[in-house]
Design a protein around this motif. Structure first.
Motif, short mmCIF file in Angstrom:
data_model
loop_
_atom_site.label_atom_id
_atom_site.label_comp_id
_atom_site.label_asym_id
_atom_site.label_seq_id
_atom_site.Cartn_x
_atom_site.Cartn_y
_atom_site.Cartn_z
N ARG A 58 -1.22 -1.40 -26.89
CA ARG A 58 -0.79 -2.80 -26.95
C ARG A 58 0.69 -2.99 -26.64
N GLU A 59 1.52 -2.11 -27.11
CA GLU A 59 2.96 -2.26 -26.87
C GLU A 59 3.27 -2.23 -25.37
N ALA A 60 2.72 -1.26 -24.66
CA ALA A 60 2.95 -1.15 -23.22
C ALA A 60 2.32 -2.32 -22.46
N ILE A 61 1.15 -2.75 -22.91
CA ILE A 61 0.45 -3.87 -22.28
C ILE A 61 1.26 -5.15 -22.46
N ASP A 62 1.70 -5.41 -23.68
CA ASP A 62 2.50 -6.61 -23.94
C ASP A 62 3.82 -6.58 -23.18
N ALA A 63 4.40 -5.39 -23.00
CA ALA A 63 5.64 -5.29 -22.23
C ALA A 63 5.41 -5.70 -20.78
N ILE A 84 -7.06 -12.33 -23.07
CA ILE A 84 -7.66 -12.08 -21.75
C ILE A 84 -6.69 -11.26 -20.92
N LEU A 85 -5.42 -11.62 -20.95
CA LEU A 85 -4.40 -10.86 -20.23
C LEU A 85 -4.33 -9.42 -20.73
N ARG A 86 -4.35 -9.24 -22.03
CA ARG A 86 -4.30 -7.88 -22.58
C ARG A 86 -5.46 -7.03 -22.09
N LEU A 87 -6.65 -7.60 -22.10
CA LEU A 87 -7.81 -6.85 -21.61
C LEU A 87 -7.66 -6.48 -20.14
N VAL A 89 -4.87 -6.38 -18.26
CA VAL A 89 -3.75 -5.47 -18.01
C VAL A 89 -4.15 -4.05 -18.44
N TYR A 90 -4.89 -3.93 -19.52
CA TYR A 90 -5.40 -2.61 -19.91
C TYR A 90 -6.23 -2.02 -18.76
N GLU A 91 -7.14 -2.81 -18.22
CA GLU A 91 -7.96 -2.32 -17.12
C GLU A 91 -7.09 -1.93 -15.91
N LEU A 92 -6.12 -2.76 -15.59
CA LEU A 92 -5.26 -2.47 -14.44
C LEU A 92 -4.46 -1.19 -14.63
N LEU A 93 -3.95 -0.97 -15.82
CA LEU A 93 -3.08 0.17 -16.06
C LEU A 93 -3.82 1.47 -16.37
N TYR A 94 -4.95 1.35 -17.07
CA TYR A 94 -5.56 2.55 -17.63
C TYR A 94 -6.98 2.86 -17.17
N ARG A 95 -7.60 1.98 -16.41
CA ARG A 95 -8.97 2.23 -15.97
C ARG A 95 -9.01 2.40 -14.45
N ASP A 96 -9.06 3.65 -14.02
CA ASP A 96 -9.09 3.95 -12.59
C ASP A 96 -10.44 3.63 -11.96
N ASP A 97 -11.46 3.41 -12.78
CA ASP A 97 -12.80 3.17 -12.26
C ASP A 97 -13.08 1.70 -11.95
N ILE A 98 -12.11 0.82 -12.18
CA ILE A 98 -12.32 -0.61 -11.95
C ILE A 98 -11.28 -1.09 -10.93
N PRO A 99 -11.72 -1.54 -9.76
CA PRO A 99 -10.77 -2.03 -8.75
C PRO A 99 -9.96 -3.21 -9.26
#
Length: 142
Positions: A58-63, A84-87, A89-99
């Motif tokens: 959460r800290e990195a996502i909120d940043a 919604i943004l947190r979810l 941004v999590y996908e963008l930063l940490y989920r390589d399986d989702i374009p």
């Protein structure tokens, strides 16, 4: 509705609930799943992955959100939009399986259902900024 969309919607409800209710994540998750429309095991598993990932990062996502939000502080954002943004941004930063484009499109669709009339454009603008700073994801091999 697909398992991942259902998972995102349930994850949103859980994160939103956590903003207003102090409680153990697993207890809140059970409550949200009990009240949600019936879904698949895959939707539940995906929701669980998203929620745990957002909470752990959460800290990195909120940043990231704060850095890309022009004229908006996190404390001023609507809680639905923020989660919604947190979810996403999590996908963008940490989920390589989702374009990236899938993540952004899914966030916009969830915002249309749960947010205000302005939510989709607001979320799209911030996610475009976050995504543009990231490298493209490699397509998964079959």
């Amino acid at each position: 509705m697909g398992a991942r969309r259902l998972g995102r919607e349930i994850a949103l409800q859980l994160l939103y609930s956590r903003d207003y209710a102090a409680g153990e994540a697993s207890a809140l998750m059970e409550m949200v799943f009990d009240e949600a429309e019936p879904g698949t095991a895959a939707g539940r598993a995906f929701s669980d992955e998203l929620v745990r990932g957002v909470l752990e990062n959460r800290e990195a996502i909120d940043a990231q959100i704060a850095e890309k939000s022009k004229n908006w502080t996190i404390s001023r954002m609507a809680r639905v939009d923020l989660n919604i943004l947190r979810l996403a941004v999590y996908e963008l930063l940490y989920r390589d399986d989702i374009p990236k484009n899938v993540t952004i499109n899914e966030a916009i669709e969830v915002a249309k259902k749960f947010g205000t009339e302005e939510s989709p454009a607001f979320i799209n603008g911030i996610l475009d900024e976050v995504a543009s700073a990231l490298p493209d994801k490699e397509p998964l091999a079959d």
